[in-house]
Design a protein around this motif. Structure first.
Motif, PDB file in Angstrom:
ATOM      1  N   SER A  51      -0.585  -0.742  -2.818  1.00  0.00           N
ATOM      2  CA  SER A  51       0.810  -0.337  -2.959  1.00  0.00           C
ATOM      3  C   SER A  51       0.925   1.176  -3.141  1.00  0.00           C
ATOM      4  O   SER A  51       1.753   1.821  -2.496  1.00  0.00           O
ATOM      5  CB  SER A  51       1.438  -1.062  -4.151  1.00  0.00           C
ATOM      6  OG  SER A  51       2.755  -0.623  -4.356  1.00  0.00           O
ATOM      7  N   ALA A  52       0.084   1.746  -4.002  1.00  0.00           N
ATOM      8  CA  ALA A  52       0.143   3.192  -4.266  1.00  0.00           C
ATOM      9  C   ALA A  52      -0.173   4.012  -3.025  1.00  0.00           C
ATOM     10  O   ALA A  52       0.383   5.097  -2.837  1.00  0.00           O
ATOM     11  CB  ALA A  52      -0.830   3.544  -5.393  1.00  0.00           C
ATOM     12  N   ARG A  53      -1.038   3.496  -2.161  1.00  0.00           N
ATOM     13  CA  ARG A  53      -1.433   4.222  -0.950  1.00  0.00           C
ATOM     14  C   ARG A  53      -0.511   3.915   0.238  1.00  0.00           C
ATOM     15  O   ARG A  53      -0.675   4.500   1.299  1.00  0.00           O
ATOM     16  CB  ARG A  53      -2.866   3.874  -0.580  1.00  0.00           C
ATOM     17  CG  ARG A  53      -3.883   4.453  -1.523  1.00  0.00           C
ATOM     18  CD  ARG A  53      -5.284   3.976  -1.144  1.00  0.00           C
ATOM     19  NE  ARG A  53      -6.307   4.597  -1.951  1.00  0.00           N
ATOM     20  CZ  ARG A  53      -6.633   4.235  -3.183  1.00  0.00           C
ATOM     21  NH1 ARG A  53      -5.983   3.244  -3.759  1.00  0.00           N
ATOM     22  NH2 ARG A  53      -7.587   4.845  -3.836  1.00  0.00           N
ATOM     23  N   GLY A  54       0.388   2.977   0.071  1.00  0.00           N
ATOM     24  CA  GLY A  54       1.243   2.586   1.197  1.00  0.00           C
ATOM     25  C   GLY A  54       0.442   1.906   2.301  1.00  0.00           C
ATOM     26  O   GLY A  54       0.759   2.031   3.481  1.00  0.00           O
ATOM     27  N   SER A  55      -0.586   1.161   1.907  1.00  0.00           N
ATOM     28  CA  SER A  55      -1.458   0.493   2.883  1.00  0.00           C
ATOM     29  C   SER A  55      -0.669  -0.497   3.729  1.00  0.00           C
ATOM     30  O   SER A  55       0.232  -1.171   3.242  1.00  0.00           O
ATOM     31  CB  SER A  55      -2.591  -0.235   2.164  1.00  0.00           C
ATOM     32  OG  SER A  55      -3.377   0.666   1.436  1.00  0.00           O
ATOM     33  N   ARG A  56      -1.056  -0.586   4.984  1.00  0.00           N
ATOM     34  CA  ARG A  56      -0.416  -1.545   5.878  1.00  0.00           C
ATOM     35  C   ARG A  56      -1.243  -2.807   6.051  1.00  0.00           C
ATOM     36  O   ARG A  56      -0.773  -3.786   6.623  1.00  0.00           O
ATOM     37  CB  ARG A  56      -0.148  -0.899   7.229  1.00  0.00           C
ATOM     38  CG  ARG A  56       0.892   0.227   7.107  1.00  0.00           C
ATOM     39  CD  ARG A  56       1.282   0.795   8.428  1.00  0.00           C
ATOM     40  NE  ARG A  56       0.129   1.488   9.008  1.00  0.00           N
ATOM     41  CZ  ARG A  56       0.072   1.874  10.275  1.00  0.00           C
ATOM     42  NH1 ARG A  56       1.064   1.632  11.086  1.00  0.00           N
ATOM     43  NH2 ARG A  56      -0.991   2.500  10.718  1.00  0.00           N
ATOM     44  N   LEU A  57      -2.483  -2.781   5.539  1.00  0.00           N
ATOM     45  CA  LEU A  57      -3.358  -3.950   5.642  1.00  0.00           C
ATOM     46  C   LEU A  57      -4.416  -3.868   4.545  1.00  0.00           C
ATOM     47  O   LEU A  57      -4.960  -2.793   4.279  1.00  0.00           O
ATOM     48  CB  LEU A  57      -4.053  -3.984   7.011  1.00  0.00           C
ATOM     49  CG  LEU A  57      -5.021  -5.140   7.269  1.00  0.00           C
ATOM     50  CD1 LEU A  57      -4.276  -6.467   7.329  1.00  0.00           C
ATOM     51  CD2 LEU A  57      -5.784  -4.907   8.573  1.00  0.00           C
ATOM     52  N   ILE A  58      -4.695  -4.995   3.914  1.00  0.00           N
ATOM     53  CA  ILE A  58      -5.791  -5.114   2.959  1.00  0.00           C
ATOM     54  C   ILE A  58      -6.847  -5.997   3.628  1.00  0.00           C
ATOM     55  O   ILE A  58      -6.541  -7.095   4.081  1.00  0.00           O
ATOM     56  CB  ILE A  58      -5.330  -5.773   1.639  1.00  0.00           C
ATOM     57  CG1 ILE A  58      -4.255  -4.921   0.963  1.00  0.00           C
ATOM     58  CG2 ILE A  58      -6.522  -5.998   0.712  1.00  0.00           C
ATOM     59  CD1 ILE A  58      -3.589  -5.613  -0.221  1.00  0.00           C
ATOM     60  N   VAL A  59      -8.078  -5.495   3.701  1.00  0.00           N
ATOM     61  CA  VAL A  59      -9.177  -6.265   4.273  1.00  0.00           C
ATOM     62  C   VAL A  59     -10.119  -6.625   3.140  1.00  0.00           C
ATOM     63  O   VAL A  59     -10.599  -5.750   2.421  1.00  0.00           O
ATOM     64  CB  VAL A  59      -9.921  -5.459   5.357  1.00  0.00           C
ATOM     65  CG1 VAL A  59     -11.066  -6.282   5.944  1.00  0.00           C
ATOM     66  CG2 VAL A  59      -8.960  -5.008   6.452  1.00  0.00           C
TER      67      VAL A  59
END
Length: 117
Positions: free
Chosen positions: A70-78
Motif C-alpha cells: 500500500s505504501a509503495r502503491g504496488s500494482r501486484l504482490i507476488v
C-alpha cells in the motif's frame, strides 16, 4: 519478512514461549539467511536497465507485506506459497491467505518446491 517473538503464529508460537532467548536468536539467524538469499538472488537477476529492490523487515509477515504494498502503491504482490490449505493453512497462519484478506492489491501466488525458502 521475519516474524518477531511477539508476532510468531502457528505451531512455532507455543514452543517459543518456553525458550524466548533461543527463539530470538533463531529469528536473527533467519534474518541473516534471508539477507544472504536476497543478495544472491539479486546477483542472479541483475541485468542492465533492471532495477531490483529487496529488503528484510520484521513483524507480522502478512501485515508488513500488505502495508508495504500500500505504501509503495504496488500494482501486484507476488508471493511464494507452499500450497497449504484448510486446517494446515490455519494452523500455520497462512501468510498468503491473510495478505489476500488485508489488501485490495492483486496477489499472484507462485508454488514453491519443498526445498525453496
Amino acid at each position: 519478512v521475519i516474524p518477531t517473538f511477539a508476532t510468531m503464529k502457528g505451531t512455532r508460537a507455543a514452543p517459543s514461549k518456553f525458550l524466548p532467548g533461543t527463539t530470538d536468536r533463531m529469528l536473527d539467524m533467519a534474518a541473516e539467511e534471508a539477507e544472504r538469499y536476497l543478495r544472491d538472488t539479486r546477483a542472479l537477476l541483475a541485468k542492465p536497465g533492471v532495477t531490483i529492490d529487496a529488503e528484510i523487515d520484521r513483524g507480522d509477515p502478512a501485515r508488513v507485506i500488505a502495508k508495504a504494498a500500500s505504501a509503495r502503491g504496488s500494482r501486484l504482490i507476488v508471493l511464494g506459497t507452499h500450497g497449504k490449505a484448510g486446517i494446515d493453512a490455519l494452523g500455520e497462519g497462512s501468510v498468503a491467505s491473510t495478505v489476500c484478506a488485508q489488501t485490495a492489491t492483486p496477489v499472484l501466488l507462485i508454488p514453491l518446491s519443498p526445498k525453496e525458502p
